[in-house]
Scaffold this motif. Structure first.
Motif, PDB file in Angstrom:
ATOM      1  N   LEU A 172       0.833  -1.197   0.000  1.00 43.31           N
ATOM      2  CA  LEU A 172       0.000   0.000   0.000  1.00 43.31           C
ATOM      3  C   LEU A 172       0.876   1.260   0.000  1.00 43.31           C
ATOM      4  O   LEU A 172       0.573   2.234  -0.690  1.00 43.31           O
ATOM      5  CB  LEU A 172      -0.935   0.007   1.208  1.00 43.31           C
ATOM      6  CG  LEU A 172      -2.011   1.095   1.198  1.00 43.31           C
ATOM      7  CD1 LEU A 172      -3.324   0.570   1.757  1.00 43.31           C
ATOM      8  CD2 LEU A 172      -1.595   2.335   1.967  1.00 43.31           C
ATOM      9  N   LEU A 173       1.965   1.244   0.749  1.00 48.50           N
ATOM     10  CA  LEU A 173       2.844   2.420   0.810  1.00 48.50           C
ATOM     11  C   LEU A 173       3.430   2.755  -0.553  1.00 48.50           C
ATOM     12  O   LEU A 173       3.686   3.924  -0.842  1.00 48.50           O
ATOM     13  CB  LEU A 173       3.974   2.191   1.811  1.00 48.50           C
ATOM     14  CG  LEU A 173       3.615   2.052   3.283  1.00 48.50           C
ATOM     15  CD1 LEU A 173       4.847   2.146   4.159  1.00 48.50           C
ATOM     16  CD2 LEU A 173       2.593   3.095   3.723  1.00 48.50           C
ATOM     17  N   PHE A 233      -2.091   5.736   2.934  1.00 50.51           N
ATOM     18  CA  PHE A 233      -1.423   6.613   1.966  1.00 50.51           C
ATOM     19  C   PHE A 233      -2.312   7.832   1.761  1.00 50.51           C
ATOM     20  O   PHE A 233      -3.387   7.731   1.188  1.00 50.51           O
ATOM     21  CB  PHE A 233      -1.192   5.884   0.642  1.00 50.51           C
ATOM     22  CG  PHE A 233      -0.575   6.759  -0.422  1.00 50.51           C
ATOM     23  CD1 PHE A 233       0.689   7.302  -0.237  1.00 50.51           C
ATOM     24  CD2 PHE A 233      -1.254   7.035  -1.597  1.00 50.51           C
ATOM     25  CE1 PHE A 233       1.258   8.112  -1.213  1.00 50.51           C
ATOM     26  CE2 PHE A 233      -0.701   7.838  -2.571  1.00 50.51           C
ATOM     27  CZ  PHE A 233       0.560   8.384  -2.393  1.00 50.51           C
ATOM     28  N   ARG A 234      -1.870   8.971   2.277  1.00 50.45           N
ATOM     29  CA  ARG A 234      -2.650  10.205   2.203  1.00 50.45           C
ATOM     30  C   ARG A 234      -1.768  11.316   1.647  1.00 50.45           C
ATOM     31  O   ARG A 234      -1.179  12.111   2.394  1.00 50.45           O
ATOM     32  CB  ARG A 234      -3.189  10.570   3.589  1.00 50.45           C
ATOM     33  CG  ARG A 234      -4.043   9.461   4.213  1.00 50.45           C
ATOM     34  CD  ARG A 234      -4.713   9.881   5.503  1.00 50.45           C
ATOM     35  NE  ARG A 234      -5.381   8.758   6.159  1.00 50.45           N
ATOM     36  CZ  ARG A 234      -6.590   8.292   5.821  1.00 50.45           C
ATOM     37  NH1 ARG A 234      -7.253   8.849   4.818  1.00 50.45           N
ATOM     38  NH2 ARG A 234      -7.124   7.262   6.470  1.00 50.45           N
ATOM     39  N   PRO A 235      -1.653  11.380   0.312  1.00 47.27           N
ATOM     40  CA  PRO A 235      -0.777  12.384  -0.295  1.00 47.27           C
ATOM     41  C   PRO A 235      -1.350  13.784  -0.155  1.00 47.27           C
ATOM     42  O   PRO A 235      -2.552  13.973   0.027  1.00 47.27           O
ATOM     43  CB  PRO A 235      -0.731  11.948  -1.755  1.00 47.27           C
ATOM     44  CG  PRO A 235      -2.045  11.265  -1.979  1.00 47.27           C
ATOM     45  CD  PRO A 235      -2.345  10.553  -0.680  1.00 47.27           C
ATOM     46  N   GLY A 277       4.375  12.997  -1.094  1.00 49.35           N
ATOM     47  CA  GLY A 277       3.738  11.867  -1.755  1.00 49.35           C
ATOM     48  C   GLY A 277       4.430  10.577  -1.361  1.00 49.35           C
ATOM     49  O   GLY A 277       4.876  10.415  -0.230  1.00 49.35           O
ATOM     50  N   VAL A 278       4.569   9.646  -2.315  1.00 49.22           N
ATOM     51  CA  VAL A 278       5.122   8.326  -2.030  1.00 49.22           C
ATOM     52  C   VAL A 278       6.522   8.418  -1.435  1.00 49.22           C
ATOM     53  O   VAL A 278       6.873   7.657  -0.533  1.00 49.22           O
ATOM     54  CB  VAL A 278       5.145   7.469  -3.313  1.00 49.22           C
ATOM     55  CG1 VAL A 278       5.956   6.199  -3.113  1.00 49.22           C
ATOM     56  CG2 VAL A 278       3.723   7.113  -3.740  1.00 49.22           C
ATOM     57  N   SER A 306       2.779   8.258   3.224  1.00 48.32           N
ATOM     58  CA  SER A 306       2.709   6.805   3.408  1.00 48.32           C
ATOM     59  C   SER A 306       3.228   6.480   4.794  1.00 48.32           C
ATOM     60  O   SER A 306       4.393   6.761   5.099  1.00 48.32           O
ATOM     61  CB  SER A 306       3.585   6.098   2.373  1.00 48.32           C
ATOM     62  OG  SER A 306       3.214   6.436   1.060  1.00 48.32           O
ATOM     63  N   ARG A 307       2.386   5.869   5.633  1.00 46.34           N
ATOM     64  CA  ARG A 307       2.852   5.533   6.975  1.00 46.34           C
ATOM     65  C   ARG A 307       2.090   4.332   7.514  1.00 46.34           C
ATOM     66  O   ARG A 307       0.958   4.060   7.115  1.00 46.34           O
ATOM     67  CB  ARG A 307       2.720   6.727   7.916  1.00 46.34           C
ATOM     68  CG  ARG A 307       1.307   7.274   8.072  1.00 46.34           C
ATOM     69  CD  ARG A 307       1.320   8.530   8.936  1.00 46.34           C
ATOM     70  NE  ARG A 307      -0.024   8.942   9.323  1.00 46.34           N
ATOM     71  CZ  ARG A 307      -0.303   9.856  10.246  1.00 46.34           C
ATOM     72  NH1 ARG A 307       0.708  10.458  10.881  1.00 46.34           N
ATOM     73  NH2 ARG A 307      -1.535  10.164  10.550  1.00 46.34           N
ATOM     74  N   PHE A 308       2.753   3.612   8.419  1.00 49.85           N
ATOM     75  CA  PHE A 308       2.146   2.436   9.031  1.00 49.85           C
ATOM     76  C   PHE A 308       1.156   2.866  10.114  1.00 49.85           C
ATOM     77  O   PHE A 308       1.344   3.872  10.788  1.00 49.85           O
ATOM     78  CB  PHE A 308       3.216   1.534   9.638  1.00 49.85           C
ATOM     79  CG  PHE A 308       4.214   1.027   8.645  1.00 49.85           C
ATOM     80  CD1 PHE A 308       3.812   0.269   7.556  1.00 49.85           C
ATOM     81  CD2 PHE A 308       5.562   1.299   8.785  1.00 49.85           C
ATOM     82  CE1 PHE A 308       4.721  -0.196   6.629  1.00 49.85           C
ATOM     83  CE2 PHE A 308       6.492   0.832   7.871  1.00 49.85           C
ATOM     84  CZ  PHE A 308       6.071   0.086   6.786  1.00 49.85           C
ATOM     85  N   ARG A 309       0.096   2.053  10.265  1.00 50.75           N
ATOM     86  CA  ARG A 309      -0.912   2.311  11.286  1.00 50.75           C
ATOM     87  C   ARG A 309      -1.246   1.021  12.032  1.00 50.75           C
ATOM     88  O   ARG A 309      -0.997  -0.082  11.553  1.00 50.75           O
ATOM     89  CB  ARG A 309      -2.192   2.887  10.655  1.00 50.75           C
ATOM     90  CG  ARG A 309      -2.028   4.243   9.989  1.00 50.75           C
ATOM     91  CD  ARG A 309      -1.524   5.326  10.962  1.00 50.75           C
ATOM     92  NE  ARG A 309      -2.300   5.381  12.183  1.00 50.75           N
ATOM     93  CZ  ARG A 309      -3.451   6.066  12.311  1.00 50.75           C
ATOM     94  NH1 ARG A 309      -3.957   6.734  11.274  1.00 50.75           N
ATOM     95  NH2 ARG A 309      -4.080   6.093  13.471  1.00 50.75           N
TER      96      ARG A 309
END
Length: 349
Positions: free
Chosen positions: A220-221, A247-249, A254-255, A267-270
């Motif tokens: 996803l990232l 992923f919330r640009p 962005g990426v 892009s970050r882990f949750r």
């Protein structure tokens, strides 16, 4: 179809220097009390296992399994992520990866150490009745992930040729001992998506011991279709990290993340359930693909505490595990097989 096992947890991110997180038995009991049934063991951490002992002694392994069973846990596998990462290291990353291996090792010494560690993971796994060794691939070409400056012709092929040369003896060794390596396709290693995994398979002759530890968060990232990935590579998936991400640009990042810390990246882990991974579909597709291994929570989150993430993790995984059936929902409306009746319904008699 068979049902997958779980919930399980990867211990690495929860280990600390204070109780109950500094010892296998206390941290194991902490997780067992929350409903976890399995633990993925970081083989490099002496707080969780003496890898050399486990590789050499069946008695040690039997005692180890018995101690875990007393607190209600099973080992899912012995992870060799750090050792795999330093099996192949580009010089640009040598200093940054020094924490992954004993001090003073470089070049061939480091490669030899990593190879021996991974062999010990295989031997210890065999003694414990485990069949998978999760790893990172390491690599030589990650700094070339973006094609600027233009990459010279043949340089990526050479990187994968050398990477395969380092892994092939280990893959053969694993196969000889009833194990497979499950590569977590991870940015920072040369195997990070489906295309790079296929390049590795090409160089290793589609080795049957070169399998996958599926982790949708890393896909996803990088905006890869993590559901279609299961449809393509399902038969090679022998491990599963249940890890969420988002992923919330914005107009700012962005990426690639703008060199920001995790909390400031697009892009970050949750924690499980707080991100964008469609776990209902992930568990469905893995079940349809015949995956019957462990569902292992790997917890990394830019916002939530690990304690809360752990408390929420076991019921989240349990809720998503599918109990497969050996009957069809519409069996009540079916009839007995009758070739004559079939032909009559087709107008052939």
């Amino acid at each position: 179809m068979s049902s997958m096992k779980g919930p399980a947890v990867f211990l690495a991110q929860f280990l600390r220097d204070e109780p109950p997180f500094d010892d296998l038995h206390t941290i194991g009991r902490w997780f067992a009390d929350m409903g976890f049934l399995g633990a993925q063991i970081p083989s490099w951490d002496p707080r969780t296992i003496d890898l050399a002992q486990a590789a050499a002694s069946k008695n040690y392994c039997d005692d180890y399994l018995g101690c875990l069973a007393e607190i209600g846990l099973q080992p899912t596998d012995l992870a060799g992520y750090l050792q795999g990462q330093v099996l192949a290291v580009h010089p640009a990353y040598e200093v940054m990866f020094e924490a992954f291996h004993p001090p003073g090792l470089s070049g061939q010494e480091r490669t030899d150490w990593a190879s021996e560690q991974l062999r010990q993971c295989v031997l210890a796994s065999e003694q414990m009745g485990l069949t998978t060794v999760p790893v990172l691939s390491g690599g030589f070409a990650w700094h070339m992930v973006y094609p600027w400056p233009q990459r010279p012709a043949g340089i990526i092929e050479e990187a994968f040729k050398e990477l395969a040369a380092r892994w092939l003896p280990l893959l053969d060794f694993a196969q000889d001992h009833g194990c497979v390596f499950t590569y977590e396709l991870h940015p920072g290693s040369d195997l990070f998506d489906g295309a790079t995994y296929e390049m590795f398979l090409d160089q290793t002759g589609n080795h049957p011991a070169a399998c996958i530890n599926y982790d949708p968060s890393h896909f996803l990232l990088q905006q890869l279709d993590y559901l279609e990935f299961i449809r393509i590579y399902g038969e090679r998936i022998k491990g599963f990290h249940v890890k969420d991400a988002e992923f919330r640009p914005s107009g700012r990042v962005g990426v690639y993340g703008g060199y920001q810390p995790w909390s400031g990246r697009a892009s970050r882990f949750r924690s499980l359930g707080d991100g964008q991974v469609d776990f209902t579909q992930v568990f469905t597709l893995l079940t349809e693909a015949g995956y019957d291994g462990w569902a292992v929570m790997e917890w990394e989150c830019a916002v939530k505490s690990p304690e809360q993430g752990a408390r929420e993790g076991a019921p989240f995984i349990q809720k998503h595990i599918i109990e497969t059936s050996d009957v069809a929902f519409d069996d009540f409306a079916g009839g007995h097989a009758d070739m004559g009746a079939n032909r009559r319904m087709l107008g052939l008699e």
